[in-house]
Design a protein around this motif. Sequence first.
Motif, PDB file in Angstrom:
ATOM      1  N   GLY A  11       0.691  -1.129  -0.230  1.00 43.75           N
ATOM      2  CA  GLY A  11      -0.273   0.005  -0.083  1.00 43.75           C
ATOM      3  C   GLY A  11       0.781   1.258   0.321  1.00 43.75           C
ATOM      4  O   GLY A  11       2.030   0.833   0.082  1.00 43.75           O
ATOM      5  N   HIS A  12       0.360   2.280   0.039  1.00 43.39           N
ATOM      6  CA  HIS A  12       1.089   3.771  -0.162  1.00 43.39           C
ATOM      7  C   HIS A  12       0.410   4.343   0.952  1.00 43.39           C
ATOM      8  O   HIS A  12      -0.886   4.719   1.030  1.00 43.39           O
ATOM      9  N   ILE A  13       0.979   4.790   1.758  1.00 44.11           N
ATOM     10  CA  ILE A  13       1.074   6.086   2.789  1.00 44.11           C
ATOM     11  C   ILE A  13       2.048   7.088   3.006  1.00 44.11           C
ATOM     12  O   ILE A  13       2.689   7.428   1.773  1.00 44.11           O
ATOM     13  N   VAL A  14       1.212   8.384   3.576  1.00 43.65           N
ATOM     14  CA  VAL A  14       1.816   9.370   3.189  1.00 43.65           C
ATOM     15  C   VAL A  14       2.895  10.309   4.260  1.00 43.65           C
ATOM     16  O   VAL A  14       3.976  10.228   3.108  1.00 43.65           O
ATOM     17  N   ASP A  15       3.370   9.336   5.231  1.00 40.35           N
ATOM     18  CA  ASP A  15       4.590   9.500   5.512  1.00 40.35           C
ATOM     19  C   ASP A  15       5.951   9.550   4.883  1.00 40.35           C
ATOM     20  O   ASP A  15       6.977   9.828   4.783  1.00 40.35           O
ATOM     21  N   GLU A  16       5.193   8.556   3.419  1.00 37.81           N
ATOM     22  CA  GLU A  16       6.869   8.057   3.054  1.00 37.81           C
ATOM     23  C   GLU A  16       7.385   9.354   2.137  1.00 37.81           C
ATOM     24  O   GLU A  16       8.285   9.690   1.535  1.00 37.81           O
ATOM     25  N   PHE A  17       6.565  10.614   1.912  1.00 34.91           N
ATOM     26  CA  PHE A  17       6.203  11.489   1.095  1.00 34.91           C
ATOM     27  C   PHE A  17       7.321  13.156   1.959  1.00 34.91           C
ATOM     28  O   PHE A  17       6.633  12.875   2.821  1.00 34.91           O
TER      29      PHE A  17
END
Lengths: 453, 453
Positions: B426-432
């Motif tokens: 999945g994708h999470i905002v914390d990685e950006f």
Amino acid sequence: MGDTESIARAAKLAFEASQLLPASERANALRAITRELQANKAQILEANRKDMEEAQKEVAAGRLSASLVSRLDLGRGDKWNAMLQGVSDVSDLEDPTGRITYAKELDDGLELYRMTCPIGVLLVIFEARPEVVVNIATLAIKSGNAAILKGGKESKNTAALLSAVIQRALASTSLPETYIQAVHTREDVSSLLSLDQYIDLVIPRGSNALVRNIQNNTRIPVMGHADGLCNVFVDESAKLDTAVRVVLDSKINYPAACNAAETLLLHESVLPTLWPSIANSLLDANVKLLCDTPSLSVLQQTPPQKFESHVRPSKADDYSTEHLSLTLSVLTVPSLSDAIKHINSHSSHHTDAIVTESEPHASMFIRGVDSAGAFWNASTRFADGFRYGFGTEVGISTGRIHARGPVGLEGLVSYKYVLRSKSDTGHIVDEFGSGEGKKRFKHTEIKADSLPF
Amino acid sequence: MGDTESIARAAKLAFEASQLLPASERANALRAITRELQANKAQILEANRKDMEEAQKEVAAGRLSASLVSRLDLGRGDKWNAMLQGVSDVSDLEDPTGRITYAKELDDGLELYRMTCPIGVLLVIFEARPEVVVNIATLAIKSGNAAILKGGKESKNTAALLSAVIQRALASTSLPETYIQAVHTREDVSSLLSLDQYIDLVIPRGSNALVRNIQNNTRIPVMGHADGLCNVFVDESAKLDTAVRVVLDSKINYPAACNAAETLLLHESVLPTLWPSIANSLLDANVKLLCDTPSLSVLQQTPPQKFESHVRPSKADDYSTEHLSLTLSVLTVPSLSDAIKHINSHSSHHTDAIVTESEPHASMFIRGVDSAGAFWNASTRFADGFRYGFGTEVGISTGRIHARGPVGLEGLVSYKYVLRSKSDTGHIVDEFGSGEGKKRFKHTEIKADSLPF
């Protein structure tokens, strides 16, 4: 009323006058605003200190939260430069007006163009964050709309000076200085809400209660930016890693944001499998869990750390509550379709996510959930104009008319139909029809990005 | 209230259930409606005769206009077949839902799609024309919206039977039969207007007074279809032929329509040159002229035929009056910019036209006139969804939010953002973010006409 009526009328006249100016004048205005802000930095920060002092007294008296003071502070960290950078970022975006979105030749020499254009006069109501004055003024000017701004009362000194500085900047351009105006009291807003002959759109940013109150008191269309009650549903085929990452990020990345998750829905089949690990990760991150009976029972079997302090049985209204903090309501559902039904009846139609490995389930969730955002294996926190690539964000609309979800500059434009006859004697409807000797409409497509004249 | 609340709730549930069905079911429903209408033609025309008899009594008593009875008559001429043809024409149009209007890859394997979707539940209020029941039901089904319909009370027997027949047709499909419902009294409408948790858009077709009254009494967004106060401006460089043709067609082609001209604006320089001939043509067509002093003086010098019977001095409020008959207000203006100012402050922002040979003047008029339609050397009567090539028309919106001017099926849809992560976890905002080790958003364009899953 007399005063607000002249403000509203001046805004409409400023809008109408601006329509006759080239778009380059709006770009000039944004440059002039940046210059004037820089030239008046010291006075603006001084006005801001006055607002902060008054607010601090209110905090000391327990009438205001400390977090408000921090949002009020224009001198903190990089806020001033970020505000100016915002003006130049918006300046650099493509002009949202003057674009052709539909063009047909109706007959030889009869050309129809649908062209984007500003809406007119905006009334924007927002929280006590002074940089928003500059932000909204910039968006309004970029999109060609006149605006009347009302910020939270705690920012009144800063907001008044910022709008005076903006007006001074406008006075140095051919745009009327009444293109951007500010009002400072609730009474001003109340009387503006009755002036639908001058004001075309109200944009309230704030609580559901604020938005509903405004909708109750005006004929003017309202584009509300209200609460977010976002849900994450962990489906039966969800993978543990993905579920933990998406649920955690949705909840803890920025709990006070409208796109943070407030409710976790669990397919009953994941209760014995994924739920204990998801719960552990949430508790590790200090999240309080309000659990329904099935999800609570599972945790009771092998109580995790912090169970005593952080886990409580839920009440029915927890599933309609925007916690805006490290609290999460947890509900077990017997099926995907029950998850969809729960979301449609309890969410605020903002953004809801499914964690699943099943494409048919993802497809059903995305089509069935009646929300501005329907996400598959991705955090609800992605619901944001910058992340979506709009360059800027007016806010996140919780309505579904005109603009829905994160609103970029496109949300601040309308359109008009331009019809041009190139015939020597013009075009009239009487020549068309189904009878003999009558012309038929051609409706052939015209390729055009802008109006050819 | 109890009853209307269950109607509104049933509509919302029907809408939500319909979202899980394929679009082909909506096409089936339109075919079923055509069949049921044909099968019940005799009874429907019988109900219509009852409405007509009651209306004729009202006409005899002087409480109703005779033209209403003619609009009520479903058996007249080709009306029945035209109604059925309308269903099949709308069926044949492209589905306005499920289209992708914006698609970006935000990161490797993170895809954002903006997909058109229905608005939800529509409340549509319209005049006493029974075929409009079928027309609106067809548009709602085609666009995927549930609808609650309220026709003019003089059509109540026909409208009730038509909606019963439509519900019977729906019952033979997988769409809920409460997808289309009808109410029959003003009180029903009043109580529906408070149910913003179930109803998403109100579409009133009728007078300005009706639209304003509804806007005053609801939090629900309103897409008004109200009066048209259209202007034609004859500029200094206008050619006589074009001016005569455009002015005449705008006024006499169908005077009762909202896109007919009500005011003629004359540049003062054309008073001695073009005006006498334009006036003669209008008088020949039996048009009554309400003239300001300069335009009246010119006619007085060499009084044309019918001068005595058809020409009168104007009063100020004639320029804000929708005559809807063979009457035209005439006003002299000293310049193009005065024409624009007059139109912006007096027109209903529907459709306004300029007759000119000057491209710069046309350009200025088209940009400066704040109306849904701005026409150059073409009759205001072209403002119409069919003529624009939309295939059908919901009406002509006099608002500028969501849809403006002639509204086709596109005006009945909203959109939702679909975000899909193809990543294993999945994708999470914390990685950006902007910091080290953080990912940046890519925002690369995706080519897609429909959702790929």
